[in-house]
Design a protein around this motif. Structure first.
Motif, short mmCIF file in Angstrom:
data_model
loop_
_atom_site.label_atom_id
_atom_site.label_comp_id
_atom_site.label_asym_id
_atom_site.label_seq_id
_atom_site.Cartn_x
_atom_site.Cartn_y
_atom_site.Cartn_z
N UNK A 162 0.83 -1.20 0.00
CA UNK A 162 0.00 0.00 0.00
C UNK A 162 0.86 1.25 0.00
N UNK A 163 0.30 2.34 -0.53
CA UNK A 163 0.92 3.66 -0.45
C UNK A 163 0.02 4.50 0.44
N UNK A 164 0.60 5.08 1.50
CA UNK A 164 -0.16 5.81 2.50
C UNK A 164 0.39 7.22 2.68
N UNK A 210 1.45 -4.35 3.49
CA UNK A 210 1.19 -4.99 2.20
C UNK A 210 0.71 -6.41 2.39
N UNK A 211 0.92 -7.22 1.36
CA UNK A 211 0.43 -8.59 1.37
C UNK A 211 1.33 -9.46 0.51
N UNK A 220 8.08 -2.04 0.16
CA UNK A 220 8.32 -1.75 -1.25
C UNK A 220 9.53 -2.54 -1.75
N UNK A 221 9.37 -3.84 -1.76
CA UNK A 221 10.46 -4.73 -2.16
C UNK A 221 9.88 -6.09 -2.51
N UNK A 250 -4.48 -2.99 0.31
CA UNK A 250 -5.13 -1.75 0.73
C UNK A 250 -5.63 -1.79 2.16
N UNK A 251 -5.69 -2.98 2.75
CA UNK A 251 -6.41 -3.15 4.01
C UNK A 251 -5.65 -2.69 5.26
#
Length: 325
Positions: free
Chosen positions: A38-40, A74-75, A102-103, A127-128
């Protein structure tokens, strides 16, 4: 592995897409092959070292970021587990908090992840964690929303707002969402009984009063927000502010806390808190089909900087995610 790294504070352009080593996994750790992250708003605050006071109170880093690989949630699928880890095995699909999301691979622990709902894609599941649990804490815990209450969500089309509208509706509240003209139908489609277009109408004019207001946007002064509450209503403050501030949202949190004991209305700032219980509660709502993640767009890992610029602009519809593998 491929990863997005950050060696100094600054705008998204300081991020680098590089080859780096896999995270070291200790006996209590879990290595996850990341499928989406996700980007927050939290990410660009950490990217810029903003608000500046955060550099002094810890957790971010004083002269450079403490976390070299960017991203926090993330997931993906469990790759390996440490010798003392129980309840997880390679191949399990999970979502939650990662060290360096982010990897292609990220480290976490069993207590920071939960099973991914089978009905979600990896992009939806990414997104969760942060947005979903923030909305849950705001609506269920801080707002103590009950069936039949009038609830207003300011910033209803954003990441947290889109979850909050659905959670409040699932609790039986009559929800009013505040958004821009282009997002009216979206907000209505996710459960808002009423939608206010902030470009044409001011929800804080006092003509309608609400039992609970969740402010994700920070677009109104505190006095105006209180004027839109019932005399014993609850204001939950979750506005993150814009970059370049000394105190950022911390200044508003301090003002809200100072005033709370002096008025009948309940004023609740929403500090960051990440717990497995909240993640489980949100995924239960997802599995019950009471909540569905709203996605704006997905970017490939190499374009993470562009994704952060889009989120920082403040006009994302739902969540922006990074597709990793």
């Amino acid at each position: 592995m491929k990863a997005i790294v950050q060696e100094r504070f600054g705008p998204p352009d300081v991020l680098q897409f590089v080859d780096t080593d896999l995270p070291h996994i200790g006996p209590d750790d879990v290595l996850v092959r990341v499928h989406a992250a996700a980007v927050n708003p939290y990410d660009w605050h950490m990217l810029r070292g903003d608000p500046y006071i955060a550099l002094l109170i810890g957790g971010v880093g004083l002269t450079r970021p403490k976390q070299w690989v960017a991203g926090v949630d993330g997931t993906g699928r469990v790759e390996t587990v440490g010798s003392r880890v129980r309840g997880l095995a390679p191949g399990d699909e999970v979502l939650g908090w990662f060290d360096g999301a982010f990897a292609e691979y990220a480290r976490t622990t069993a207590g920071r992840v939960v099973p991914k709902p089978a009905g979600l894609t990896f992009e939806q599941a990414a997104a969760v964690p942060m947005a979903g649990q923030t909305a849950l804490r705001a609506i269920r815990d801080a707002g103590q929303v009950r069936a039949g209450q009038q609830v207003l969500v300011n910033g209803a089309a954003g990441g947290v707002g889109s979850f909050a509208v659905q959670i409040a509706a699932a609790l039986g509240a009559e929800v009013t969402g505040v958004c821009s003209t282009r997002n009216i139908e979206l907000v209505r489609s996710i459960g808002a009984a009423h939608v206010i277009d902030y470009t044409a109408e001011d929800f804080s004019d006092g003509r309608v009063r609400y039992d609970v207001i969740l402010d994700n946007a920070g677009s109104q002064p505190l006095g105006r927000l209180r004027g839109a509450l019932t005399p014993s209503g609850t204001l939950v403050f979750n506005a993150g502010g814009s970059p370049g501030h000394l105190l950022g949202p911390i200044g508003q949190i301090l003002r809200v806390a100072a005033l709370n004991g002096l008025v009948r209305q309940r004023l609740r700032p929403l500090p960051t808190a990440w717990t497995r219980e909240h993640l489980l509660a949100v995924t239960e709502l997802v599995e019950a089909r009471q909540v569905t993640p709203v996605l704006d767009r997905a970017y490939p890992l190499a374009d993470t900087a562009a994704a952060l610029r889009h989120v920082e602009d403040g006009h994302a519809r739902g969540k922006v995610v990074i597709t990793v593998t």
